[in-house]
Design an enzyme around this catalytic site. Structure first.
Site, PDB file in Angstrom:
ATOM      1  N   PRO A  81       0.828  -1.209   0.000  1.00 31.17           N
ATOM      2  CA  PRO A  81       0.000   0.000   0.000  1.00 31.17           C
ATOM      3  C   PRO A  81       0.862   1.260   0.000  1.00 31.17           C
ATOM      4  O   PRO A  81       0.550   2.232  -0.658  1.00 31.17           O
ATOM      5  CB  PRO A  81      -0.814  -0.106   1.298  1.00 31.17           C
TER       6      PRO A  81
ATOM      7  N   PRO B 205      54.669  -5.871   4.669  1.00 31.46           N
ATOM      8  CA  PRO B 205      55.534  -6.301   5.773  1.00 31.46           C
ATOM      9  C   PRO B 205      55.298  -7.740   6.218  1.00 31.46           C
ATOM     10  O   PRO B 205      56.112  -8.280   6.971  1.00 31.46           O
ATOM     11  CB  PRO B 205      55.164  -5.328   6.888  1.00 31.46           C
TER      12      PRO B 205
ATOM     13  N   ASP C   1      61.692 -13.868  -1.782  1.00 34.11           N
ATOM     14  CA  ASP C   1      62.832 -14.032  -0.888  1.00 34.11           C
ATOM     15  C   ASP C   1      62.425 -14.206   0.564  1.00 34.11           C
ATOM     16  O   ASP C   1      61.253 -14.337   0.890  1.00 34.11           O
ATOM     17  CB  ASP C   1      63.896 -12.953  -1.118  1.00 34.11           C
TER      18      ASP C   1
ATOM     19  N   LYS D  25      68.117 -16.260   1.161  1.00 37.74           N
ATOM     20  CA  LYS D  25      69.265 -16.880   1.814  1.00 37.74           C
ATOM     21  C   LYS D  25      68.770 -17.998   2.716  1.00 37.74           C
ATOM     22  O   LYS D  25      67.980 -17.764   3.637  1.00 37.74           O
ATOM     23  CB  LYS D  25      69.931 -15.794   2.664  1.00 37.74           C
TER      24      LYS D  25
ATOM     25  N   ASP E  85      57.974  -2.493   0.205  1.00 42.06           N
ATOM     26  CA  ASP E  85      57.845  -1.813  -1.082  1.00 42.06           C
ATOM     27  C   ASP E  85      59.091  -2.133  -1.893  1.00 42.06           C
ATOM     28  O   ASP E  85      60.206  -1.959  -1.384  1.00 42.06           O
ATOM     29  CB  ASP E  85      57.727  -0.310  -0.833  1.00 42.06           C
TER      30      ASP E  85
ATOM     31  N   THR F 172      55.729  -0.298   3.016  1.00 42.14           N
ATOM     32  CA  THR F 172      57.083  -0.489   3.491  1.00 42.14           C
ATOM     33  C   THR F 172      57.091  -0.679   5.015  1.00 42.14           C
ATOM     34  O   THR F 172      56.154  -0.270   5.714  1.00 42.14           O
ATOM     35  CB  THR F 172      57.957   0.702   3.052  1.00 42.14           C
ATOM     36  N   ALA F 173      58.153  -1.346   5.510  1.00 45.18           N
ATOM     37  CA  ALA F 173      58.196  -1.727   6.924  1.00 45.18           C
ATOM     38  C   ALA F 173      58.034  -0.517   7.843  1.00 45.18           C
ATOM     39  O   ALA F 173      57.385  -0.616   8.888  1.00 45.18           O
ATOM     40  CB  ALA F 173      59.508  -2.453   7.213  1.00 45.18           C
TER      41      ALA F 173
ATOM     42  N   MET G 276      67.546  -2.611   8.189  1.00 39.29           N
ATOM     43  CA  MET G 276      68.739  -3.480   8.201  1.00 39.29           C
ATOM     44  C   MET G 276      69.777  -2.977   9.210  1.00 39.29           C
ATOM     45  O   MET G 276      70.956  -2.862   8.886  1.00 39.29           O
ATOM     46  CB  MET G 276      69.381  -3.534   6.801  1.00 39.29           C
TER      47      MET G 276
HETATM   48  N1  SAH Z   1      61.615  -3.427   0.734  1.00 40.11           N
HETATM   49  C1  SAH Z   1      61.500  -3.610   2.167  1.00 40.11           C
HETATM   50  C2  SAH Z   1      62.818  -3.462   2.865  1.00 40.11           C
HETATM   51  C3  SAH Z   1      63.796  -4.547   2.534  1.00 40.11           C
HETATM   52  S1  SAH Z   1      65.303  -4.370   3.414  1.00 40.11           S
HETATM   53  C4  SAH Z   1      60.455  -2.638   2.717  1.00 40.11           C
HETATM   54  O1  SAH Z   1      60.027  -1.728   1.990  1.00 40.11           O
HETATM   55  O2  SAH Z   1      60.039  -2.795   3.876  1.00 40.11           O
HETATM   56  C5  SAH Z   1      65.060  -5.449   4.763  1.00 40.11           C
HETATM   57  C6  SAH Z   1      64.780  -4.670   6.010  1.00 40.11           C
HETATM   58  O3  SAH Z   1      63.439  -4.232   6.033  1.00 40.11           O
HETATM   59  C7  SAH Z   1      64.921  -5.475   7.282  1.00 40.11           C
HETATM   60  O4  SAH Z   1      66.241  -5.561   7.713  1.00 40.11           O
HETATM   61  C8  SAH Z   1      64.086  -4.652   8.236  1.00 40.11           C
HETATM   62  O5  SAH Z   1      64.787  -3.513   8.664  1.00 40.11           O
HETATM   63  C9  SAH Z   1      62.963  -4.186   7.347  1.00 40.11           C
HETATM   64  N2  SAH Z   1      61.808  -5.079   7.436  1.00 40.11           N
HETATM   65  C10 SAH Z   1      61.273  -5.824   6.461  1.00 40.11           C
HETATM   66  N3  SAH Z   1      60.174  -6.459   6.898  1.00 40.11           N
HETATM   67  C11 SAH Z   1      60.014  -6.106   8.176  1.00 40.11           C
HETATM   68  C12 SAH Z   1      59.056  -6.416   9.179  1.00 40.11           C
HETATM   69  N4  SAH Z   1      58.040  -7.235   8.942  1.00 40.11           N
HETATM   70  N5  SAH Z   1      59.206  -5.864  10.416  1.00 40.11           N
HETATM   71  C13 SAH Z   1      60.209  -5.006  10.668  1.00 40.11           C
HETATM   72  N6  SAH Z   1      61.127  -4.677   9.757  1.00 40.11           N
HETATM   73  C14 SAH Z   1      61.048  -5.213   8.529  1.00 40.11           C
END
Ligand code: SAH
Length: 461
Positions: free
Chosen positions: A43, A224, A247, A269, A302, A330-331, A382
């Site tokens: 309705p 991450p 990797d 590695k 990244d 990125t981290a 790193m």
């Molecule tokens: N391309 C990546 C960086 C690679 S170099 C980015 O953009 O995050 C590798 C370094 O990234 C590590 O030694 C550490 O410092 C950082 N990293 C990568 N993954 C991480 C995580 N889950 N937590 C903290 N640091 C991280």
């Protein structure tokens, strides 16, 4: 299976919505996507439904008429009155319609699934009422897997079916369609180059042969760790890949998103072994793409942040292979999110620095003078093994010892750890807490601290 999934024909048929309220409007929205004629029996109508009637997309029957259920494929019943619902469900069923009574499973002939719509590709997900919330979660997963522009491409392919049947020999047809839904034309369409996609398809049909598949390399950011921190584009590349090179830091969770039959090659590695030399990886991805395969080079975070993307881009370009970069989180961004501590802060931190603790063997040590100025935040990648060097370099540069440093390890994974230090206690904390790589050392040097820091320095002196 208590319920059998089928797709109902809707063209030239009618769907009757019994009820004029919010539930009725919700069901109507679903039906709107179809070609069915919509009749709303009630309705009074809510504003959305009366708008549809005014636009001509739906017809209003204020009361039941003899012809209300004529040609009805489907009836949704949602009057809000149980007795009326039952009576209308019976009437609809007698007229041959499939009936769904909202919120009354016992009175339903059929149930509405969760729908992923890439018309003409439609995915319907049902849980037989056992877990509607799970159904919606699965819908979200499927939504991320299917490119948003898939529908129009499939529709275009549908329009070209007759031409393909005419020009391409039956024995080559399957190969043609496999190329069509994965090759260059498909990629072009998904990336928004729709005219180029159509031209490629038509040229292949015109030439009456399946084009050789051209290889492609995508350098893809895996984020991450957590898989819901990937971009939708990254997921799509993983779904399209023939081979994936990944990797050490790429989380297994992320690899699960890849196409089941993609080859996976670990190029990181292994414990006790050395990592793959970069030129070997460059040569491999180029060789695979040269064979016409879709290669994904999956990198943590990244790809353009400490990811050696430059070398891989150059190798692909030198070999004349189509290459793209898909950014990732990125981290440092992920660490900031986890800490709920933004990388910049109005008034206090206007500079954000991303830097590394480690260089290639043989390279000069990173220059840290002037790196951390008042008003900056600095993310050290790193750097776990170089914490002592970072600490002494920055102290020597006059950065106050009391600057906070957040150490965030394995961010966004189940191993995530967060330890707070100051610049003065950094290396001691890293060692004492047994911090393991991967970790971000995240130093904050707000402007307000410059004053306090210099006072402290004077006091120590
Ligand atoms: N391309 C990546 C960086 C690679 S170099 C980015 O953009 O995050 C590798 C370094 O990234 C590590 O030694 C550490 O410092 C950082 N990293 C990568 N993954 C991480 C995580 N889950 N937590 C903290 N640091 C991280």
């Amino acid at each position: 299976m208590k319920n059998f999934p089928m797709f109902l024909r809707m063209d030239g048929r009618r769907v009757v919505i019994c009820g004029g309220g919010g539930e009725a409007a919700r069901k109507t929205r679903l039906v709107l996507k179809t070609e069915a004629e919509i009749v709303v029996l009630a309705p009074e109508l809510d504003p959305e439904l009366s708008g549809l009637v005014a636009s001509g997309r739906a017809v209003h029957h204020p009361a039941l008429r003899e012809d209300t259920f004529d040609r009805a494929a489907l009836a949704f019943v949602a009057t809000g009155c149980p007795g009326l619902d039952a009576a209308l469900a019976d009437a609809a069923r007698r007229a041959g319609a499939v009936v769904n009574v909202v919120d009354r499973p016992g009175m339903c002939d059929a149930f509405t699934p969760s729908i992923v719509d890439r018309d003409p590709v439609v995915v319907a997900i049902g849980t037989e009422g056992a877990a509607p919330v799970l159904g919606r979660a699965i819908k979200t997963e499927v939504e991320t897997m299917l490119p948003p522009r898939l529908g129009p491409f499939v529709a275009l392919a549908g329009r070209l079916r007759d031409a393909v049947a005419e020009r391409i020999a039956p024995s080559a047809r399957r190969g043609f369609w496999e190329w069509a839904f994965s090759g260059e034309a498909y990629r072009a369409h998904i990336d928004g180059r729709e005219t180029a996609a159509a031209e490629l398809l038509k040229a292949a049909i015109e030439a009456a042969q399946v084009p050789a598949t051209t290889g492609h390399i995508a350098l893809v950011g895996a984020g991450p760790g957590a898989r819901d921190l990937l971009t939708l584009r990254a997921v799509q590349r993983l779904q399209q890949a023939d081979v994936i090179f990944y990797d050490r830091l790429v989380d297994p969770e992320v690899l699960e998103l890849a196409r089941r039959d993609a080859d996976r090659v670990f190029v990181g590695k292994e414990v006790g072994a050395s990592s793959w030399p970069q030129d070997r990886i460059d040569a491999l991805i180029v060789a695979e793409a040269s064979r016409g395969r879709r290669v994904v080079r999956l990198k943590s975070g990244d790809p353009s942040v400490f990811g050696r993307a430059g070398e891989e881009l150059a190798a692909a370009r030198a070999a004349g292979i189509e290459v793209e970069l898909v950014p990732g989180i990125t981290a440092a961004s992920a660490a900031a999110a986890s800490l709920q501590q933004p990388l910049t802060e109005r008034g206090e931190i206007d500079t954000f620095v991303a830097t590394t603790g480690t260089c290639r063997p043989g390279d000069a040590n990173p220059q840290r003078a002037g790196l951390a100025r008042p008003g900056s935040s600095v993310a050290f990648y790193m750097a776990v093994e170089r914490a002592a060097q970072v600490e002494s370099d920055l102290l020597a540069d006059g950065v106050p010892a009391c600057c906070p440093v957040d150490i965030v390890a394995s961010v966004s994974t189940e191993r995530e750890r967060h330890v707070r230090a100051t610049l003065g206690t950094l290396s001691e904390t890293v060692a004492g807490e047994g911090i393991q790589s991967p970790a971000i050392l995240f130093l904050r040097y707000p402007k307000s601290m410059a004053v306090a820091g210099s006072e402290q320095a004077r006091a120590v002196a």
